[in-house]
Write a protein that holds these residues in place. Sequence first.
Motif, PDB file in Angstrom:
ATOM      1  N   ALA A   3      68.241  54.275  48.726  1.00  0.00           N
ATOM      2  CA  ALA A   3      66.846  54.613  48.978  1.00  0.00           C
ATOM      3  C   ALA A   3      66.092  54.836  47.658  1.00  0.00           C
ATOM      4  O   ALA A   3      64.940  54.418  47.518  1.00  0.00           O
ATOM      5  CB  ALA A   3      66.749  55.855  49.856  1.00  0.00           C
ATOM      6  N   ILE A   4      66.749  55.442  46.706  1.00  0.00           N
ATOM      7  CA  ILE A   4      66.112  55.679  45.400  1.00  0.00           C
ATOM      8  C   ILE A   4      65.832  54.351  44.704  1.00  0.00           C
ATOM      9  O   ILE A   4      64.757  54.150  44.132  1.00  0.00           O
ATOM     10  CB  ILE A   4      66.988  56.598  44.526  1.00  0.00           C
ATOM     11  CG1 ILE A   4      67.029  58.003  45.134  1.00  0.00           C
ATOM     12  CG2 ILE A   4      66.484  56.643  43.087  1.00  0.00           C
ATOM     13  CD1 ILE A   4      68.008  58.950  44.475  1.00  0.00           C
ATOM     14  N   GLU A   5      66.788  53.427  44.768  1.00  0.00           N
ATOM     15  CA  GLU A   5      66.598  52.110  44.152  1.00  0.00           C
ATOM     16  C   GLU A   5      65.485  51.334  44.855  1.00  0.00           C
ATOM     17  O   GLU A   5      64.670  50.673  44.205  1.00  0.00           O
ATOM     18  CB  GLU A   5      67.899  51.310  44.198  1.00  0.00           C
ATOM     19  CG  GLU A   5      68.979  51.862  43.286  1.00  0.00           C
ATOM     20  CD  GLU A   5      70.346  51.246  43.550  1.00  0.00           C
ATOM     21  OE1 GLU A   5      71.151  51.220  42.606  1.00  0.00           O
ATOM     22  OE2 GLU A   5      70.602  50.792  44.687  1.00  0.00           O
ATOM     23  N   MET A   6      65.448  51.424  46.190  1.00  0.00           N
ATOM     24  CA  MET A   6      64.371  50.739  46.926  1.00  0.00           C
ATOM     25  C   MET A   6      63.014  51.325  46.589  1.00  0.00           C
ATOM     26  O   MET A   6      62.032  50.597  46.424  1.00  0.00           O
ATOM     27  CB  MET A   6      64.618  50.823  48.437  1.00  0.00           C
ATOM     28  CG  MET A   6      65.712  49.899  48.913  1.00  0.00           C
ATOM     29  SD  MET A   6      65.854  49.834  50.702  1.00  0.00           S
ATOM     30  CE  MET A   6      66.793  51.306  51.026  1.00  0.00           C
ATOM     31  N   ASN A   7      62.948  52.644  46.459  1.00  0.00           N
ATOM     32  CA  ASN A   7      61.699  53.306  46.093  1.00  0.00           C
ATOM     33  C   ASN A   7      61.236  52.831  44.721  1.00  0.00           C
ATOM     34  O   ASN A   7      60.058  52.498  44.522  1.00  0.00           O
ATOM     35  CB  ASN A   7      61.899  54.824  46.111  1.00  0.00           C
ATOM     36  CG  ASN A   7      60.601  55.582  46.012  1.00  0.00           C
ATOM     37  OD1 ASN A   7      59.594  55.167  46.555  1.00  0.00           O
ATOM     38  ND2 ASN A   7      60.644  56.705  45.319  1.00  0.00           N
ATOM     39  N   ALA A   8      62.149  52.772  43.774  1.00  0.00           N
ATOM     40  CA  ALA A   8      61.805  52.316  42.426  1.00  0.00           C
ATOM     41  C   ALA A   8      61.339  50.862  42.452  1.00  0.00           C
ATOM     42  O   ALA A   8      60.352  50.508  41.794  1.00  0.00           O
ATOM     43  CB  ALA A   8      63.013  52.477  41.501  1.00  0.00           C
ATOM     44  N   GLU A   9      62.023  50.019  43.234  1.00  0.00           N
ATOM     45  CA  GLU A   9      61.639  48.606  43.320  1.00  0.00           C
ATOM     46  C   GLU A   9      60.270  48.448  43.973  1.00  0.00           C
ATOM     47  O   GLU A   9      59.457  47.632  43.541  1.00  0.00           O
ATOM     48  CB  GLU A   9      62.695  47.815  44.096  1.00  0.00           C
ATOM     49  CG  GLU A   9      62.396  46.340  44.226  1.00  0.00           C
ATOM     50  CD  GLU A   9      62.318  45.597  42.892  1.00  0.00           C
ATOM     51  OE1 GLU A   9      61.718  44.505  42.877  1.00  0.00           O
ATOM     52  OE2 GLU A   9      62.849  46.090  41.871  1.00  0.00           O
ATOM     53  N   LEU A  10      60.022  49.248  45.000  1.00  0.00           N
ATOM     54  CA  LEU A  10      58.708  49.203  45.655  1.00  0.00           C
ATOM     55  C   LEU A  10      57.600  49.525  44.648  1.00  0.00           C
ATOM     56  O   LEU A  10      56.595  48.811  44.566  1.00  0.00           O
ATOM     57  CB  LEU A  10      58.658  50.181  46.824  1.00  0.00           C
ATOM     58  CG  LEU A  10      57.307  50.345  47.508  1.00  0.00           C
ATOM     59  CD1 LEU A  10      56.840  49.034  48.130  1.00  0.00           C
ATOM     60  CD2 LEU A  10      57.380  51.437  48.568  1.00  0.00           C
TER      61      LEU A  10
END
Length: 79
Positions: A3-10
């Motif tokens: 979720a943290i990686e997806m948030n950063a990518e978003l």
Amino acid sequence: MTAIEMNAELFRQLSIIAEDEGLMAKMLKYAKKLTAKKEKMDETEYLMSSPAMAEVIRQGQEDIKNGRGEVVKVEDLWK
């Protein structure tokens, strides 16, 4: 992907389109559609979590399918 990686990518992707007002408007419109869909799923999940409510909904769907039921005008619901 966490979720943290997806948030950063978003946020990385948003930073790329942030300078284009048209693209940001499209992104916002889509995000609002996703939010509404999520809220609807949460509501359905909540209603279906009760076995009694799930049975009422199932019976109502069956009644509609079999032509049982009555058409009621919205304005007549509170009379």
